[in-house]
Design an enzyme around this catalytic site. Structure first.
Site, PDB file in Angstrom:
ATOM      1  CG  ASP A 164      85.878  43.989  12.198  1.00 18.66           C
ATOM      2  OD1 ASP A 164      85.268  42.907  12.074  1.00 18.66           O
ATOM      3  OD2 ASP A 164      85.309  45.060  12.518  1.00 18.66           O
ATOM      4  CD  GLU A 233      80.080  44.518  14.748  1.00 20.80           C
ATOM      5  OE1 GLU A 233      78.974  44.748  15.243  1.00 20.80           O
ATOM      6  OE2 GLU A 233      81.114  45.080  15.175  1.00 20.80           O
TER       7      GLU A 233
HETATM    8 ZN   LIG Z   1      81.890  43.411  18.187  1.00 22.01          ZN
END
Ligand SMILES: [Zn+2]
Length: 572
Positions: A164, A233
């Protein structure tokens, strides 16, 4: 990297992960002398002073892999460079943006359609990886690759990164020099542009690219190689690395992994021709403390001396007047950065260089060093627990007294401290205010002072994470192998044609967190590191407009992963 998280190892409290977007890496990038660190070679502490050995920023022996078929090509071959660039740019063109709140994949697969496109892209781009490695999709969107080693008795090594990226604010698109999802390459500067180029599709693609090359070269690992790629994350890894961590723990158990390498610190310039690698070997902890002041309601025409808002204001004023004291011990990896800067850099005043180097033996110099860095807004929070009052609510009407006022204090906990020490410190201050206004006091529902007619104050620690275990660097063959590999990649690779360059490897710290918080049980050897030279300009653009990296930094990343896999398999 991201600044906050949710389900926390060793904690059962609460959910969060909202809006904590500030890049941890920014802290490192804005240091006056860059974000360097050092290698703790001894143990000394500031408060309770002990000296075993003074720290040194020594040069490490480069560890050359004997299997090195592609190394020269990675650094020198223009065709390889162009192909590698195309792979990275293609990855950047798929906008795998993640929001603060995301559905469980099982509930809304369509929400993750860009991620599934990204998976297809990886399959097309790395055919050998997808032919020879086992691929499992954990919680639908995480990618878990396993390259089976020939010796099942050896713990696997693990490489991670996240799929991501931080969303691009639509209002800022026209501020980008090149469109954010273009993956544009600018020949004049050697920069690749776009969201995710630095955080951290460069690492993700670099890992798969290195393995693709090793497969092509006929390398067979003895030790299994795992590549674990989360997908949220930037919103704390709640759905991604969190589930990957549980899955891997189930499979490999306590300390079942040799080492974990995730995103993190890079190579910092300390002076003319002086560079240092700054892997991050610890992370600060985290706790949100919600404080609620409950008092009597009533009509505003007959108010008490202090409304609940007034009491809350007093509390906030007191907290802000009492910042946490710096603690500074050899445990803090940032001291490595300071030592390297003092020994080899040219960006610190000479009095400060002296203070850093003499700190272990000289109390006065030690105090000077601590006060110098405590006065530096870019550094001070690496030496202490930080506090920020982020949320406040109270009152709804001009003529009604506020019965309840609530505010929230966010803490990032010093590596030498703990969640309970942080809570206790706040509680002690809050207690003085409760006494001053004759209020009751509760901590997590437990009565400390009985409620009074005036009211009571409740203190609720909501989300907590202890500081990360510090990865060993002293007498650690695992660290030595890791650091020796970095030394080789840069001394004999990236800087090969600049023989005047001095290169060191150290430890470092930044204020934020990574997906590694879900991997603590798997290994004590967690290194947060990107094998590329981090110019200050690059650090500033991560999570912001104009994110970009030099293509040379991507190539050194590929070379590092290649050499690290080989070295671990040849030497560990
Ligand atoms: Zn990162």
């Amino acid at each position: 990297m991201q600044g906050g998280y949710d389900k926390l190892p060793g904690s059962d409290s609460g959910r969060f992960g909202q809006g904590l977007k500030k890049s941890a890496m920014l802290a490192a990038g804005t240091l006056a002398f860059g974000a360097i660190a050092w290698r703790a070679t001894g143990d000394w502490s500031f408060g309770n002073f002990q000296v075993q050995e003074a720290p040194k920023c020594g040069r490490i022996e480069p560890l050359k892999p004997s299997f090195n078929k592609s190394i020269e090509m990675i650094f020198e071959d223009a065709t390889f460079r162009d192909e590698s660039l195309a792979k990275l740019s293609g990855a950047v063109r798929i906008p795998t943006e993640i929001q603060d709140v995301n559905p469980q994949p099982a509930d809304d697969l369509d929400y993750y359609k860009e991620f599934f496109r990204f998976h297809e892209y990886l399959a097309q781009t790395f055919p050998l990886v997808h032919k020879h490695l086992k691929l499992e999709k954990v919680n639908h969107v995480n990618l878990l690759y396993t390259w089976e080693g020939s010796d099942a008795s050896l713990e696997p090594m693990m490489l991670t990164a996240h799929q991501d990226v931080v969303p691009v604010n639509p209002d800022t698109v026209d501020q980008w020099t090149f469109p954010p999802f273009s993956g544009h390459y600018d020949n004049a500067t050697d920069y690749v542009w776009g969201r995710g180029t630095g955080d951290c599709k460069n690492l993700l693609i670099g890992e798969l690219e290195a393995i693709e090359l090793l497969l092509k070269d006929g390398f067979q690992p003895r030790r299994s190689v795992i590549v674990a790629l989360g997908f949220d994350e930037e919103s704390s890894g709640i759905l991604g690395a969190n589930t990957l961590g549980d899955f891997l723990y189930e499979r490999y158990g306590d300390n079942g992994i040799y080492s974990v390498v995730d995103e993190g610190g890079g190579i910092i310039q300390l002076g003319k021709n002086v560079f240092v690698a700054a892997p991050i070997t610890a992370e600060k902890g985290y706790v949100d403390i919600e404080v609620t002041v409950s008092g009597a309601g009533g009509h505003s025409s007959v108010p008490p001396d202090h409304t609940t808002i007034g009491v809350a204001a007093d509390l906030i004023t007191l907290l802000e007047a009492n910042p946490f004291e710096p603690t500074f011990t050899s445990k803090n990896p940032i001291y490595g950065l300071l030592t390297c800067a003092a020994e080899h850099g040219d960006k610190l005043p000479s009095s400060m260089r002296k203070a850093i180097l003499q700190a272990p033996h000289d109390k006065k110099q030690r105090e000077k060093m601590v006060s110098f860095f405590s006065a530096d807004k870019r550094l001070r929070d690496l030496l202490r627990t930080s506090q920020a009052v982020d949320i406040i609510k109270g009152g709804i009407k001009a003529n009604a007294l506020p019965e309840v006022t609530t505010f929230l204090v966010n803490h990032r906990i010093d590596v030498n401290s703990s969640v309970s020490q942080t809570v206790e410190r706040d509680l002690a201050l809050i207690k003085t205010v409760a006494e001053k206004f004759n209020y009751g006091l509760f901590l997590a529902g437990e009565e400390i002072i009985p409620p009074t007619k005036a009211g009571f104050i409740s203190v609720e620690p909501q989300k907590s994470l202890e500081p990360a275990p510090i990865s060993p660097t002293v007498d650690s063959p695992t660290w030595d192998l890791f650091a020796g590999t970095i030394q080789n990649v840069f001394q004999n690779g990236h800087f090969k044609h600049e023989p005047d360059t001095e290169f060191y490897v150290a430890t470092s710290l930044v204020s934020g967190n990574t997906d590694t918080k879900y991997y603590w049980r798997l290994t004590k050897n967690i290194y947060r590191f990107m094998a590329m030279v981090m110019e200050a300009d690059i650090m500033r653009t991560i999570h912001s407009v104009n994110e970009h990296i030099p293509m040379s930094g991507h190539l050194s990343t590929v070379a590092f992963v290649y050499e690290y896999i080989v070295n671990v398999n040849e030497q560990a």
